[in-house]
Scaffold this active site. Structure first.
Site, PDB file in Angstrom:
ATOM      1  N   HIS A  40      23.262  82.251  64.707  1.00 19.29           N
ATOM      2  CA  HIS A  40      22.272  81.233  65.085  1.00 19.29           C
ATOM      3  C   HIS A  40      21.991  81.305  66.582  1.00 19.29           C
ATOM      4  CE1 HIS A  40      25.534  78.869  66.821  1.00 19.29           C
ATOM      5  NE2 HIS A  40      26.202  79.034  65.700  1.00 19.29           N
TER       6      HIS A  40
HETATM    7  P1  TYD Z   1      28.540  76.399  63.062  1.00 16.46           P
HETATM    8  O1  TYD Z   1      28.106  75.982  64.409  1.00 16.46           O
HETATM    9  O2  TYD Z   1      27.516  76.973  62.139  1.00 16.46           O
HETATM   10  O3  TYD Z   1      29.757  77.420  63.146  1.00 16.46           O
HETATM   11  P2  TYD Z   1      29.831  78.855  63.839  1.00 16.46           P
HETATM   12  O4  TYD Z   1      28.601  79.042  64.634  1.00 16.46           O
HETATM   13  O5  TYD Z   1      31.046  78.796  64.657  1.00 16.46           O
HETATM   14  O6  TYD Z   1      29.981  79.849  62.750  1.00 16.46           O
HETATM   15  O7  TYD Z   1      29.227  75.144  62.362  1.00 16.46           O
HETATM   16  C1  TYD Z   1      29.884  75.224  61.105  1.00 16.46           C
HETATM   17  C2  TYD Z   1      29.892  73.824  60.498  1.00 16.46           C
HETATM   18  O8  TYD Z   1      30.619  72.915  61.317  1.00 16.46           O
HETATM   19  C3  TYD Z   1      28.494  73.239  60.305  1.00 16.46           C
HETATM   20  O9  TYD Z   1      28.461  72.554  59.069  1.00 16.46           O
HETATM   21  C4  TYD Z   1      28.373  72.240  61.422  1.00 16.46           C
HETATM   22  C5  TYD Z   1      29.792  71.811  61.701  1.00 16.46           C
HETATM   23  N1  TYD Z   1      30.036  71.516  63.132  1.00 16.46           N
HETATM   24  C6  TYD Z   1      30.235  70.192  63.528  1.00 16.46           C
HETATM   25  O10 TYD Z   1      30.207  69.255  62.709  1.00 16.46           O
HETATM   26  N2  TYD Z   1      30.463  69.935  64.850  1.00 16.46           N
HETATM   27  C7  TYD Z   1      30.488  70.917  65.783  1.00 16.46           C
HETATM   28  O11 TYD Z   1      30.698  70.643  67.006  1.00 16.46           O
HETATM   29  C8  TYD Z   1      30.274  72.277  65.368  1.00 16.46           C
HETATM   30  C9  TYD Z   1      30.293  73.410  66.343  1.00 16.46           C
HETATM   31  C10 TYD Z   1      30.058  72.517  64.029  1.00 16.46           C
END
Ligand code: TYD
Length: 132
Positions: free
Chosen positions: A51
């Site tokens: 992302h």
């Molecule tokens: P995501 O940011 O997509 O993870 P990464 O980029 O590390 O693979 O987040 C994964 C899940 O966690 C998504 O459902 C959103 C949640 N999340 C939160 O609730 N709070 C946060 O601060 C973060 C970073 C993610």
């Protein structure tokens, strides 16, 4: 990669025979951070990220182990950076697509972010990102 859109920043290290200490404090990062989160227990062969952020900036540190960060800007410039030092981090500006992969066993990715979690700040579709 756009100029200044990513940058490796050294984190001060206080060496000691009892173990090293690194500290992130005001003045080291170009933003005041509002959130810290960390990725751990990442199974080998899987990846995280996938992302970009519209506004938020993030600073990633391999506080333990190593992983690779694949980065791409909207013009298609790509680069890959390996993070493997607890006293060094990668600053990623807004509007940079990132994927984290090749986590070593026991690796921990600490992320210092410029804002609280806001799903509306994410661009999770690569085609949407490229069309910005
Ligand atoms: P995501 O940011 O997509 O993870 P990464 O980029 O590390 O693979 O987040 C994964 C899940 O966690 C998504 O459902 C959103 C949640 N999340 C939160 O609730 N709070 C946060 O601060 C973060 C970073 C993610």
């Amino acid at each position: 990669m756009y100029k200044n859109s990513i940058k490796i920043i050294e984190i001060p290290k206080i060496k000691d025979a009892r173990g090293n200490l690194s500290v992130l404090e005001k003045g080291i990062l170009p933003f005041a951070f509002k959130r810290v989160y960390y990725l751990y227990d990442v199974p080998s062969g899987t990846y995280r990220g996938g992302h970009a952020h519209k506004e938020q900036q993030e600073f990633l540190i391999a506080v333990s182990g190593s992983f690779n960060v694949l980065l791409e800007d909207i013009t298609g410039n790509k680069t890959k950076i390996t993070l493997n030092k607890p006293n060094q981090g990668l600053l990623i500006s807004s509007m940079i697509w990132r994927e984290l992969e090749d986590f070593s066993s026991g690796a921990i990715c600490l992320v210092v972010a410029s804002d609280v979690y806001k799903e509306e700040d994410y661009i999770r579709d690569f085609e949407e990102f490229k069309s910005f």
